[in-house]
Write a protein that holds these residues in place. Structure first.
Motif, PDB file in Angstrom:
ATOM      1  N   LEU A 183       0.851  -1.195   0.000  1.00 50.78           N
ATOM      2  CA  LEU A 183       0.000   0.000   0.000  1.00 50.78           C
ATOM      3  C   LEU A 183       0.886   1.245   0.000  1.00 50.78           C
ATOM      4  CD1 LEU A 183      -2.755  -0.996   2.608  1.00 50.78           C
ATOM      5  CD2 LEU A 183      -2.908  -1.038   0.117  1.00 50.78           C
ATOM      6  N   LYS A 184       0.731   2.064  -1.003  1.00 42.82           N
ATOM      7  CA  LYS A 184       1.533   3.276  -1.117  1.00 42.82           C
ATOM      8  C   LYS A 184       1.030   4.349  -0.137  1.00 42.82           C
ATOM      9  CE  LYS A 184       3.950   1.593  -4.527  1.00 42.82           C
ATOM     10  NZ  LYS A 184       5.390   1.277  -4.393  1.00 42.82           N
ATOM     11  N   SER A 185       1.973   5.157   0.346  1.00 44.63           N
ATOM     12  CA  SER A 185       1.598   6.224   1.284  1.00 44.63           C
ATOM     13  C   SER A 185       0.672   7.250   0.633  1.00 44.63           C
ATOM     14  CB  SER A 185       2.859   6.925   1.805  1.00 44.63           C
ATOM     15  OG  SER A 185       3.606   7.493   0.740  1.00 44.63           O
ATOM     16  N   GLY A 186       0.825   7.467  -0.684  1.00 44.05           N
ATOM     17  CA  GLY A 186      -0.058   8.404  -1.372  1.00 44.05           C
ATOM     18  C   GLY A 186      -1.505   7.969  -1.312  1.00 44.05           C
ATOM     19  N   LEU A 187      -1.737   6.657  -1.419  1.00 42.27           N
ATOM     20  CA  LEU A 187      -3.092   6.131  -1.311  1.00 42.27           C
ATOM     21  C   LEU A 187      -3.640   6.289   0.094  1.00 42.27           C
ATOM     22  CD1 LEU A 187      -5.536   4.406  -2.265  1.00 42.27           C
ATOM     23  CD2 LEU A 187      -4.169   2.385  -1.700  1.00 42.27           C
ATOM     24  N   LEU A 188      -2.834   5.930   1.088  1.00 38.91           N
ATOM     25  CA  LEU A 188      -3.302   5.982   2.480  1.00 38.91           C
ATOM     26  C   LEU A 188      -3.613   7.409   2.929  1.00 38.91           C
ATOM     27  CD1 LEU A 188      -0.842   3.391   4.105  1.00 38.91           C
ATOM     28  CD2 LEU A 188      -3.189   3.032   3.302  1.00 38.91           C
ATOM     29  N   HIS A 189      -2.849   8.393   2.449  1.00 39.58           N
ATOM     30  CA  HIS A 189      -3.073   9.782   2.855  1.00 39.58           C
ATOM     31  C   HIS A 189      -4.339  10.379   2.251  1.00 39.58           C
ATOM     32  CE1 HIS A 189       1.487  10.290   3.824  1.00 39.58           C
ATOM     33  NE2 HIS A 189       0.826   9.688   4.789  1.00 39.58           N
ATOM     34  N   ARG A 190      -4.806   9.782   1.158  1.00 42.62           N
ATOM     35  CA  ARG A 190      -6.001  10.311   0.497  1.00 42.62           C
ATOM     36  C   ARG A 190      -7.297   9.620   0.938  1.00 42.62           C
ATOM     37  NH1 ARG A 190      -1.871  11.239  -2.884  1.00 42.62           N
ATOM     38  NH2 ARG A 190      -1.916  13.115  -4.205  1.00 42.62           N
ATOM     39  N   LEU A 191      -7.194   8.612   1.728  1.00 46.13           N
ATOM     40  CA  LEU A 191      -8.399   7.904   2.161  1.00 46.13           C
ATOM     41  C   LEU A 191      -9.242   8.778   3.089  1.00 46.13           C
ATOM     42  CD1 LEU A 191      -6.985   4.334   2.931  1.00 46.13           C
ATOM     43  CD2 LEU A 191      -8.303   5.058   0.928  1.00 46.13           C
ATOM     44  N   PRO A 192     -10.564   8.737   2.964  1.00 44.07           N
ATOM     45  CA  PRO A 192     -11.420   9.459   3.914  1.00 44.07           C
ATOM     46  C   PRO A 192     -11.381   8.781   5.275  1.00 44.07           C
ATOM     47  CG  PRO A 192     -12.768   8.095   2.497  1.00 44.07           C
ATOM     48  CD  PRO A 192     -11.357   7.976   1.967  1.00 44.07           C
ATOM     49  N   THR A 193     -11.783   9.511   6.297  1.00 42.88           N
ATOM     50  CA  THR A 193     -11.745   8.985   7.666  1.00 42.88           C
ATOM     51  C   THR A 193     -13.136   9.098   8.281  1.00 42.88           C
ATOM     52  OG1 THR A 193      -9.455   9.694   7.922  1.00 42.88           O
ATOM     53  CG2 THR A 193     -10.672   9.166   9.931  1.00 42.88           C
ATOM     54  N   ILE A 194     -13.569   8.041   8.928  1.00 47.94           N
ATOM     55  CA  ILE A 194     -14.842   8.042   9.654  1.00 47.94           C
ATOM     56  C   ILE A 194     -14.561   7.633  11.095  1.00 47.94           C
ATOM     57  CG2 ILE A 194     -15.441   5.650   9.055  1.00 47.94           C
ATOM     58  CD1 ILE A 194     -18.368   6.642   8.804  1.00 47.94           C
ATOM     59  N   TYR A 195     -15.275   8.305  12.038  1.00 52.78           N
ATOM     60  CA  TYR A 195     -14.992   8.110  13.462  1.00 52.78           C
ATOM     61  C   TYR A 195     -16.090   7.332  14.186  1.00 52.78           C
ATOM     62  CZ  TYR A 195     -11.505  11.698  12.564  1.00 52.78           C
ATOM     63  OH  TYR A 195     -10.439  12.407  12.056  1.00 52.78           O
ATOM     64  N   GLY A 196     -17.160   6.992  13.487  1.00 60.51           N
ATOM     65  CA  GLY A 196     -18.248   6.261  14.130  1.00 60.51           C
ATOM     66  C   GLY A 196     -19.217   7.146  14.866  1.00 60.51           C
ATOM     67  N   LEU A 197     -19.334   8.445  14.466  1.00 64.17           N
ATOM     68  CA  LEU A 197     -20.252   9.381  15.106  1.00 64.17           C
ATOM     69  C   LEU A 197     -21.606   9.376  14.406  1.00 64.17           C
ATOM     70  CD1 LEU A 197     -17.769  12.363  15.607  1.00 64.17           C
ATOM     71  CD2 LEU A 197     -18.324  10.516  17.207  1.00 64.17           C
ATOM     72  N   SER A 198     -22.634   9.792  15.130  1.00 63.51           N
ATOM     73  CA  SER A 198     -24.004   9.715  14.595  1.00 63.51           C
ATOM     74  C   SER A 198     -24.234  10.684  13.451  1.00 63.51           C
ATOM     75  CB  SER A 198     -25.008   9.988  15.716  1.00 63.51           C
ATOM     76  OG  SER A 198     -24.790  11.281  16.282  1.00 63.51           O
ATOM     77  N   MET A 199     -23.523  11.802  13.422  1.00 60.75           N
ATOM     78  CA  MET A 199     -23.774  12.788  12.361  1.00 60.75           C
ATOM     79  C   MET A 199     -23.032  12.473  11.060  1.00 60.75           C
ATOM     80  SD  MET A 199     -21.152  13.721  14.448  1.00 60.75           S
ATOM     81  CE  MET A 199     -22.020  14.589  15.753  1.00 60.75           C
ATOM     82  N   GLU A 200     -22.214  11.438  11.043  1.00 63.36           N
ATOM     83  CA  GLU A 200     -21.458  11.082   9.844  1.00 63.36           C
ATOM     84  C   GLU A 200     -22.322  10.261   8.879  1.00 63.36           C
ATOM     85  OE1 GLU A 200     -16.849  10.780  11.197  1.00 63.36           O
ATOM     86  OE2 GLU A 200     -18.210   9.281  12.051  1.00 63.36           O
TER      87      GLU A 200
END
Length: 391
Positions: free
Chosen positions: A37-54
């Protein structure tokens, strides 16, 4: 040899490494599972925190878009998503992944199903389905904005299970009467007579045309506000009502309190009648005024009384206003009542208004005095002229 208690209590990693919920499948023919897995791919991934408003559906959409766009050459795309997905989770969402049973997911479809069951349950699907079926265009909402809101609801709930003809019916029923008629006109008859595919194209093209050439929401809102302000009456400065002006406020005129109105500076400008001897400008109508007919002494007496008569609209000088400082108590107690402070401020404000009215009356009195002096001078000239004329 028997093991000791220390040796038995020591954590031992089982064969095959630490258990994990993800089991990678075999790569498809022509692809490989052995890639980094390239670092360029990992840095562009979206992030979800498990919150209700997401929005979990949006997270999956962005995640798959990036993985599909940045798949290394020769790599199996499904295995790439399984390897990269844990890096898009944080906090509660990552803890949820760690708590899944070992080996429960053997494909990308298994991971998506488990993820949506956790963060997008059936109750959310039912709620959004009701919003789609009951959507209504707002009175201040343009057609393009209504269409964008409709698309957002569908994107948030791809599991709605509604057919295209049902979606188009919901969209059509939610339009205002005017927009529904315009959509029918654009359809060449009735919108519901269109085929679903043609109907989808039509509503999208109408929204696109309005976005390109139509007025914005801010312009539409300003027109509404401008139309609503037409015919409005300025609010009274005394009681904040719109039924009357400040100089006609019932609170000031109750009981004939016209002096209070005058003191506050709300008296309307007095309109002098024709042939008014108190005017400081020449009026040709003076020759018809009864006070300038010197046929007997009675007219002279009437003219003298007119000089001493108080002009209409003239009010006596108001009494000196109360000194707001007289309301201050001599007691220096710091725990004085806040209501007394507010009363003092209100009285001080009223006093300033009375002082302003008093100054206005003083200027009016000075002006009237000047007018009377000028009038006396002119009348003396007239008397002298008429005396010579009778001789």
């Amino acid at each position: 040899m028997a093991l000791t208690i220390r040796q038995l209590s020591t954590s031992v990693i089982p064969p095959g490494g630490i258990p994990t919920c993800i089991t990678y499948p075999d790569a498809v023919e022509g692809a490989t599972a052995d890639f980094e897995l390239k670092s360029g791919l990992l840095h562009r991934l979206p992030t979800i925190y498990g919150l209700s408003m997401e929005d979990p559906n949006q997270h999956l959409m962005e995640f798959q878009f990036i993985c599909t766009s940045m798949t290394p050459q020769g790599a199996d795309e499904q295995i790439l998503k399984l390897k990269a997905f844990p890096f898009s989770l944080a906090d509660k969402a990552k803890q949820w992944l760690y708590e899944l049973p070992s080996g429960c997911s053997t494909s990308w479809a298994d991971i998506m199903k488990a993820f949506l069951e956790k963060y997008f349950p059936t109750s959310c699907i039912i709620m959004l389905r009701k919003k789609i079926s009951g959507i209504q265009q707002g009175q201040d909402e343009s057609y393009a904005e209504y269409y964008e809101r409709f698309k957002t609801l569908i994107t948030q709930c791809p599991q709605h299970g509604m057919k295209n003809e049902t979606l188009l019916t919901c969209f059509y029923d939610g339009l205002t009467n005017l927009e529904r008629d315009m959509l029918d006109a654009a359809s060449g008859g009735s919108f519901v007579d269109k085929e679903p595919a043609a109907g989808m194209v039509l509503i999208e093209n109408r929204a696109l045309n309005q976005q390109q050439y139509g007025c914005s929401k801010s312009t539409h809102t300003r027109e509404k506000v401008h139309e609503g302000m037409k015919g409005q009456v300025m609010a009274c400065g005394v009681c904040s009502m719109q039924e009357h002006m400040s100089d006609q406020c019932p609170q000031l005129m109750e009981g004939g309190n016209f002096e209070g109105v005058n003191a506050l500076g709300f008296q309307q400008e007095y309109q002098r009648p024709r042939n008014d001897p108190y005017s400081n400008t020449y009026n040709p109508g003076w020759r018809d005024h009864p006070n300038f007919r010197w046929r007997d002494n009675e007219n002279a007496q009437q003219a003298s009384q007119a000089l001493n008569q108080r002009p209409p609209g003239f009010f006596p000088k108001p009494q000196a206003p109360l000194n707001p400082t007289s309301f201050n108590t001599s007691n220096s107690n710091s725990n004085a009542s806040s209501s007394n402070d507010e009363l003092i401020k209100a009285l001080a404000k009223s006093t300033q208004a009375l002082l302003a009215g008093q100054n206005n009356h003083e200027r009016q009195i000075n002006t009237i005095g000047t007018d009377m002096a000028e009038m006396k001078k002119q009348m003396s000239q007239v008397v002298e002229f008429m005396g010579k004329f009778h001789e």
